[in-house]
Design a protein around this motif. Structure first.
Motif, PDB file in Angstrom:
ATOM      1  N   GLU A   5       4.726 186.405  75.761  1.00 38.63           N
ATOM      2  CA  GLU A   5       4.729 186.397  74.745  1.00 38.63           C
ATOM      3  C   GLU A   5       5.340 187.463  74.066  1.00 38.63           C
ATOM      4  O   GLU A   5       6.153 187.574  72.949  1.00 38.63           O
ATOM      5  N   GLN A   6       4.906 188.670  74.438  1.00 34.45           N
ATOM      6  CA  GLN A   6       5.577 189.950  74.193  1.00 34.45           C
ATOM      7  C   GLN A   6       6.957 190.170  74.244  1.00 34.45           C
ATOM      8  O   GLN A   6       7.928 190.309  73.455  1.00 34.45           O
ATOM      9  N   LEU A   7       7.363 189.374  75.401  1.00 33.76           N
ATOM     10  CA  LEU A   7       8.771 189.519  75.818  1.00 33.76           C
ATOM     11  C   LEU A   7       9.583 188.572  74.893  1.00 33.76           C
ATOM     12  O   LEU A   7      10.575 188.796  74.572  1.00 33.76           O
ATOM     13  N   GLY A   8       8.966 187.453  74.458  1.00 30.71           N
ATOM     14  CA  GLY A   8       9.765 186.400  73.664  1.00 30.71           C
ATOM     15  C   GLY A   8       9.798 187.066  72.204  1.00 30.71           C
ATOM     16  O   GLY A   8      11.108 187.079  71.818  1.00 30.71           O
ATOM     17  N   ARG A   9       8.936 187.873  71.700  1.00 27.92           N
ATOM     18  CA  ARG A   9       8.855 188.319  70.321  1.00 27.92           C
ATOM     19  C   ARG A   9       9.898 189.441  70.395  1.00 27.92           C
ATOM     20  O   ARG A   9      10.747 189.542  69.552  1.00 27.92           O
ATOM     21  N   SER A  10      10.129 190.283  71.416  1.00 29.64           N
ATOM     22  CA  SER A  10      11.074 191.185  71.314  1.00 29.64           C
ATOM     23  C   SER A  10      12.384 190.679  71.683  1.00 29.64           C
ATOM     24  O   SER A  10      13.379 191.245  70.945  1.00 29.64           O
ATOM     25  N   THR A  11      12.631 189.588  72.405  1.00 31.77           N
ATOM     26  CA  THR A  11      13.888 189.119  72.777  1.00 31.77           C
ATOM     27  C   THR A  11      14.291 188.553  71.373  1.00 31.77           C
ATOM     28  O   THR A  11      15.518 188.734  71.073  1.00 31.77           O
ATOM     29  N   TRP A  12      13.489 187.603  70.658  1.00 32.73           N
ATOM     30  CA  TRP A  12      13.842 186.983  69.439  1.00 32.73           C
ATOM     31  C   TRP A  12      14.299 187.964  68.533  1.00 32.73           C
ATOM     32  O   TRP A  12      15.234 187.954  67.842  1.00 32.73           O
ATOM     33  N   THR A  13      13.595 189.284  68.364  1.00 28.90           N
ATOM     34  CA  THR A  13      13.797 190.204  67.409  1.00 28.90           C
ATOM     35  C   THR A  13      15.244 190.701  67.620  1.00 28.90           C
ATOM     36  O   THR A  13      16.205 191.090  66.796  1.00 28.90           O
ATOM     37  N   PHE A  14      15.412 191.124  69.042  1.00 32.35           N
ATOM     38  CA  PHE A  14      17.066 191.538  69.278  1.00 32.35           C
ATOM     39  C   PHE A  14      17.990 190.512  68.969  1.00 32.35           C
ATOM     40  O   PHE A  14      18.928 190.914  68.520  1.00 32.35           O
ATOM     41  N   LEU A  15      17.630 189.245  69.398  1.00 30.62           N
ATOM     42  CA  LEU A  15      18.907 188.291  69.229  1.00 30.62           C
ATOM     43  C   LEU A  15      19.065 188.064  67.758  1.00 30.62           C
ATOM     44  O   LEU A  15      20.198 188.121  67.502  1.00 30.62           O
ATOM     45  N   THR A  17      18.236 189.714  65.369  1.00 30.06           N
ATOM     46  CA  THR A  17      18.964 191.100  64.487  1.00 30.06           C
ATOM     47  C   THR A  17      20.480 191.144  64.753  1.00 30.06           C
ATOM     48  O   THR A  17      21.169 191.427  63.798  1.00 30.06           O
ATOM     49  N   THR A  18      20.811 191.053  66.102  1.00 30.03           N
ATOM     50  CA  THR A  18      22.077 190.860  66.637  1.00 30.03           C
ATOM     51  C   THR A  18      23.149 189.979  65.806  1.00 30.03           C
ATOM     52  O   THR A  18      23.945 190.421  65.448  1.00 30.03           O
ATOM     53  N   ALA A  19      22.379 188.769  65.641  1.00 37.89           N
ATOM     54  CA  ALA A  19      23.258 187.844  65.135  1.00 37.89           C
ATOM     55  C   ALA A  19      23.497 188.182  63.639  1.00 37.89           C
ATOM     56  O   ALA A  19      24.517 187.853  62.914  1.00 37.89           O
ATOM     57  N   ALA A  20      22.496 188.588  63.151  1.00 41.98           N
ATOM     58  CA  ALA A  20      22.341 188.993  61.466  1.00 41.98           C
ATOM     59  C   ALA A  20      23.461 190.119  61.361  1.00 41.98           C
ATOM     60  O   ALA A  20      23.955 190.108  60.057  1.00 41.98           O
ATOM     61  N   TYR A  21      23.755 190.947  61.943  1.00 43.53           N
ATOM     62  CA  TYR A  21      24.680 191.880  61.965  1.00 43.53           C
ATOM     63  C   TYR A  21      26.046 191.642  62.583  1.00 43.53           C
ATOM     64  O   TYR A  21      27.167 192.480  62.639  1.00 43.53           O
ATOM     65  N   TYR A  22      26.363 190.439  63.093  1.00 42.19           N
ATOM     66  CA  TYR A  22      27.497 189.975  63.880  1.00 42.19           C
ATOM     67  C   TYR A  22      28.431 190.206  62.798  1.00 42.19           C
ATOM     68  O   TYR A  22      27.962 189.470  61.422  1.00 42.19           O
ATOM     69  N   PRO A  23      30.041 190.129  62.890  1.00 41.38           N
ATOM     70  CA  PRO A  23      30.751 190.036  61.825  1.00 41.38           C
ATOM     71  C   PRO A  23      31.097 188.569  61.286  1.00 41.38           C
ATOM     72  O   PRO A  23      30.829 187.517  62.151  1.00 41.38           O
ATOM     73  N   ASP A  24      31.419 188.672  60.053  1.00 42.39           N
ATOM     74  CA  ASP A  24      31.746 187.215  59.406  1.00 42.39           C
ATOM     75  C   ASP A  24      32.960 186.748  59.989  1.00 42.39           C
ATOM     76  O   ASP A  24      33.008 185.413  60.480  1.00 42.39           O
ATOM     77  N   LYS A  25      33.904 187.741  60.452  1.00 41.34           N
ATOM     78  CA  LYS A  25      34.995 187.391  61.210  1.00 41.34           C
ATOM     79  C   LYS A  25      35.165 188.156  62.348  1.00 41.34           C
ATOM     80  O   LYS A  25      35.890 189.290  62.561  1.00 41.34           O
ATOM     81  N   SER A  72      24.227 182.869  63.800  1.00 40.08           N
ATOM     82  CA  SER A  72      22.599 182.943  63.221  1.00 40.08           C
ATOM     83  C   SER A  72      21.843 181.509  63.029  1.00 40.08           C
ATOM     84  O   SER A  72      20.839 181.439  63.614  1.00 40.08           O
ATOM     85  N   ARG A  73      22.645 180.500  62.630  1.00 38.94           N
ATOM     86  CA  ARG A  73      22.115 179.146  62.499  1.00 38.94           C
ATOM     87  C   ARG A  73      21.929 178.649  64.067  1.00 38.94           C
ATOM     88  O   ARG A  73      20.898 178.054  64.253  1.00 38.94           O
ATOM     89  N   TRP A  74      22.769 178.749  64.831  1.00 34.65           N
ATOM     90  CA  TRP A  74      22.779 178.341  66.238  1.00 34.65           C
ATOM     91  C   TRP A  74      21.475 178.942  66.809  1.00 34.65           C
ATOM     92  O   TRP A  74      20.721 178.128  67.685  1.00 34.65           O
ATOM     93  N   LEU A  75      21.194 180.006  66.677  1.00 31.87           N
ATOM     94  CA  LEU A  75      20.085 180.695  67.470  1.00 31.87           C
ATOM     95  C   LEU A  75      18.984 180.326  66.785  1.00 31.87           C
ATOM     96  O   LEU A  75      17.946 180.358  67.525  1.00 31.87           O
ATOM     97  N   CYS A  76      18.851 180.111  65.478  1.00 28.97           N
ATOM     98  CA  CYS A  76      17.677 179.592  64.875  1.00 28.97           C
ATOM     99  C   CYS A  76      17.388 178.156  65.393  1.00 28.97           C
ATOM    100  O   CYS A  76      16.020 177.907  65.610  1.00 28.97           O
ATOM    101  N   GLU A  77      18.425 177.430  65.434  1.00 27.38           N
ATOM    102  CA  GLU A  77      18.164 176.032  66.013  1.00 27.38           C
ATOM    103  C   GLU A  77      17.505 176.206  67.561  1.00 27.38           C
ATOM    104  O   GLU A  77      16.561 175.304  67.893  1.00 27.38           O
ATOM    105  N   TRP A 102      15.733 188.618  58.698  1.00 24.20           N
ATOM    106  CA  TRP A 102      16.146 189.426  59.937  1.00 24.20           C
ATOM    107  C   TRP A 102      17.348 190.536  59.470  1.00 24.20           C
ATOM    108  O   TRP A 102      17.691 191.437  60.128  1.00 24.20           O
ATOM    109  N   LYS A 103      17.614 190.577  58.029  1.00 20.96           N
ATOM    110  CA  LYS A 103      18.569 191.701  57.680  1.00 20.96           C
ATOM    111  C   LYS A 103      18.003 192.142  56.250  1.00 20.96           C
ATOM    112  O   LYS A 103      18.041 193.380  56.409  1.00 20.96           O
ATOM    113  N   ASP A 104      17.843 191.685  55.378  1.00 23.02           N
ATOM    114  CA  ASP A 104      17.528 192.246  53.854  1.00 23.02           C
ATOM    115  C   ASP A 104      16.420 192.553  53.462  1.00 23.02           C
ATOM    116  O   ASP A 104      15.839 193.308  52.876  1.00 23.02           O
ATOM    117  N   GLY A 105      15.432 191.740  54.204  1.00 25.66           N
ATOM    118  CA  GLY A 105      13.996 191.693  53.959  1.00 25.66           C
ATOM    119  C   GLY A 105      13.746 190.891  52.582  1.00 25.66           C
ATOM    120  O   GLY A 105      14.888 190.615  52.051  1.00 25.66           O
TER     121      GLY A 105
END
Ligand code: FAD
Length: 108
Positions: A5-15, A17-25, A72-77, A102-105
């Motif tokens: 469970e802890q591993l999952g929460r941390s991994t989802w946070t990382f993934l 967040t990384t997707a939220a800051y991935y470039p548009d292009k 971001s959508r793919w990961l959410c799915e 995951w980005k703006d609050g």
């Protein structure tokens, strides 16, 4: 063994967040590296049940690394797939809800 469970929460946070800051292009380098990161998970993720499930769902639903919104959508799915399996609530995968979490609050 790891706390799944802890591993999952941390991994989802990382993934997410990384997707939220991935470039548009994303450049080719961004895409290649993101694909490597995601494809490594079914091989390396230290919860073997989770890793096996992820490998299966990634086969039928391959990662979309073409833009920040698509990733971001793919990961959410993918996360919703796990939520459903575990009897947890599904998340609204609109970019607005994803950015709020995951980005703006929350907007004030
Ligand atoms: P989590 O599911 O960890 O979610 C953390 C936060 O993310 C939530 O509080 C919410 O704010 C947000 N969130 C929720 N859903 C979404 C979404 N769809 N998109 C964006 N944000 C969202 N556990 C198992 O028991 N069996 C498995 O097979 C399994 N497979 C996993 C596969 C992967 C790749 C990962 C990373 C984790 C897996 N887990 C699995 C762990 C599981 O998904 C949870 O992380 C764990 O059960 C803790 O759940 P939680 O309720 O604390 O919230």
């Amino acid at each position: 063994p790891p706390d799944v469970e802890q591993l999952g929460r941390s991994t989802w946070t990382f993934l997410h967040t990384t997707a939220a800051y991935y470039p548009d292009k994303p450049t080719m380098a961004h895409r290649v590296n993101m694909l490597s990161l995601l494809r490594a998970l079914p091989v390396l993720y230290p919860c073997s049940v989770c890793a096996t499930h992820l490998g299966e769902t990634m086969k039928t639903h391959p990662p979309d690394v073409s833009s920040r919104a698509a990733l971001s959508r793919w990961l959410c799915e993918q996360h919703n797939e796990v939520n459903e399996r575990l009897g947890k609530e599904k998340f609204d995968c609109s970019i607005e809800k994803l950015d709020e979490r995951w980005k703006d609050g929350p907007a004030d």
